[in-house]
Design an enzyme around this catalytic site. Structure first.
Site, PDB file in Angstrom:
ATOM      1  N   ASP A   1       6.656  64.902  80.537  1.00 45.98           N
ATOM      2  CA  ASP A   1       7.510  65.721  79.639  1.00 45.98           C
ATOM      3  C   ASP A   1       8.137  66.006  79.768  1.00 45.98           C
ATOM      4  OD1 ASP A   1       5.236  67.067  78.963  1.00 45.98           O
ATOM      5  OD2 ASP A   1       4.815  66.545  76.635  1.00 45.98           O
TER       6      ASP A   1
ATOM      7  N   HIS B   1      -0.928  64.806  68.731  1.00 49.02           N
ATOM      8  CA  HIS B   1       0.013  63.873  69.593  1.00 49.02           C
ATOM      9  C   HIS B   1      -0.749  64.251  71.203  1.00 49.02           C
ATOM     10  CE1 HIS B   1       1.849  68.294  70.182  1.00 49.02           C
ATOM     11  NE2 HIS B   1       1.408  68.257  71.483  1.00 49.02           N
TER      12      HIS B   1
ATOM     13  N   GLU C   1       4.409  62.654  68.522  1.00 44.48           N
ATOM     14  CA  GLU C   1       4.773  62.777  67.409  1.00 44.48           C
ATOM     15  C   GLU C   1       4.344  62.132  66.496  1.00 44.48           C
ATOM     16  OE1 GLU C   1       3.440  66.192  67.120  1.00 44.48           O
ATOM     17  OE2 GLU C   1       4.665  67.374  69.389  1.00 44.48           O
TER      18      GLU C   1
ATOM     19  N   ASN D   1      -2.151  68.439  66.545  1.00 42.59           N
ATOM     20  CA  ASN D   1      -2.035  66.974  64.956  1.00 42.59           C
ATOM     21  C   ASN D   1      -2.517  65.429  65.810  1.00 42.59           C
ATOM     22  OD1 ASN D   1      -0.236  66.571  66.986  1.00 42.59           O
ATOM     23  ND2 ASN D   1       1.521  66.641  65.763  1.00 42.59           N
TER      24      ASN D   1
HETATM   25  C1  F6R Z   1       1.781  68.744  78.132  1.00 39.14           C
HETATM   26  C2  F6R Z   1       1.857  67.842  76.894  1.00 39.14           C
HETATM   27  C3  F6R Z   1       1.375  68.066  75.305  1.00 39.14           C
HETATM   28  C4  F6R Z   1       0.076  68.891  75.873  1.00 39.14           C
HETATM   29  C5  F6R Z   1      -0.303  69.094  74.528  1.00 39.14           C
HETATM   30  C6  F6R Z   1      -1.903  70.199  74.551  1.00 39.14           C
HETATM   31  O1  F6R Z   1       2.621  68.111  78.969  1.00 39.14           O
HETATM   32  O2  F6R Z   1       2.429  66.625  76.996  1.00 39.14           O
HETATM   33  O3  F6R Z   1       0.929  66.580  74.404  1.00 39.14           O
HETATM   34  O4  F6R Z   1      -1.296  68.302  76.110  1.00 39.14           O
HETATM   35  O5  F6R Z   1       0.260  70.052  73.487  1.00 39.14           O
HETATM   36  O6  F6R Z   1      -1.460  71.510  74.386  1.00 39.14           O
HETATM   37  P1  F6R Z   1      -2.473  72.422  75.147  1.00 39.14           P
HETATM   38  O7  F6R Z   1      -2.980  71.999  76.045  1.00 39.14           O
HETATM   39  O8  F6R Z   1      -1.287  73.583  75.485  1.00 39.14           O
HETATM   40  O9  F6R Z   1      -3.100  73.051  73.800  1.00 39.14           O
END
Ligand code: F6R
Length: 235
Positions: A63, A132, A137, A130
């Site tokens: 992303d 995701h 989401e 959550n």
């Molecule tokens: C990152 C991404 C997100 C993260 C997720 C967890 O490219 O796509 O889905 O993997 O938000 O984030 P952290 O590792 O910072 O807890």
């Protein structure tokens, strides 16, 4: 699915680096699907320390924020260079991240790019609190391909500390869809800490539902979760 339980974040990083290193050794020109965020940073550091040969590796990231170019220090392109690409011998022209400066045609281009690369051999994922994955989401439906998502107000508020003005905070992102992720030959998720415990329980001990996007990984034939004891505490 396979669950690897480790004691703490450092052990998680070592184990994830072992899996990624094995993938690169088995197939030097593999296509790695990569993630940003705090979860994979330790694994990237371990990979750098191992001095692996990335010369033939291709990569596609999950992303990117819409509106941020690769030289913006909050872009995911910047994150990847600072945490991995600048420290290994990967050919930067083989690294791919959705362009935050492109219009919505970027979504179809990115899906076509993944197809042209022959698909993803191993997709690395973090997990949102959550549930995701990428920027997919909780929703009423699973979104298949790369698409544009509006960031939630809480994400925008959380991100505003990184920007000079509120209007500079990205309001949307491009993300691979759950279809892109599910088509990867192998999926490796890393999750650490008590803040992820409920999401792990909802995703892997509950029903498959777009309200918990990661739950769809229950259907993947080669899915490995590496998590520490805190993250697994509710499972
Ligand atoms: C990152 C991404 C997100 C993260 C997720 C967890 O490219 O796509 O889905 O993997 O938000 O984030 P952290 O590792 O910072 O807890």
């Amino acid at each position: 699915m396979k669950i690897i339980s480790v004691a703490h974040y450092d052990a998680l990083s070592q184990a994830a680096a072992d899996h990624i290193a094995a993938q690169i050794i088995l197939k030097p020109n593999c296509v790695l699907g990569l993630a940003t965020g705090s979860s994979p940073v330790g694994a990237y550091r371990r990979l750098v320390e191992r001095g692996l040969d990335f010369s033939q590796v291709r990569s596609v990231n999950l992303d990117e924020y819409v509106g941020l170019g690769p030289d913006h220090d909050q872009s995911y392109a910047w994150f990847m260079r600072k945490n991995l690409f600048d420290h290994v011998n990967i050919d930067q022209s083989n690294t791919h991240i959705p362009s935050g400066l492109a219009g919505e045609e970027e979504c179809a281009r990115y899906d076509e790019l993944i197809r042209a690369l022959g698909g993803i051999d191993m997709q690395l994922l973090g997990l949102g609190v959550n549930g995701h994955i990428g920027f997919n989401e909780p929703d009423e439906v699973f979104c298949k391909g790369t698409h544009k998502v509006a960031l939630t107000e809480s994400t925008i508020q959380a991100n505003k500390r990184f920007f000079a003005r509120l209007e500079d905070v990205p309001a949307s992102a491009y993300t691979m869809g759950v279809g892109d992720i599910l088509q990867a030959k192998r999926v490796l998720m890393v999750a650490s800490g008590t803040s992820k415990a409920q999401a792990i329980r909802d995703a892997f001990a509950g029903p498959i539902t777009p309200k918990v996007p990661a739950s769809i990984l229950q259907l993947h034939p080669d899915f490995t979760l590496i998590a520490d004891e805190e993250a697994l505490s509710l499972l």
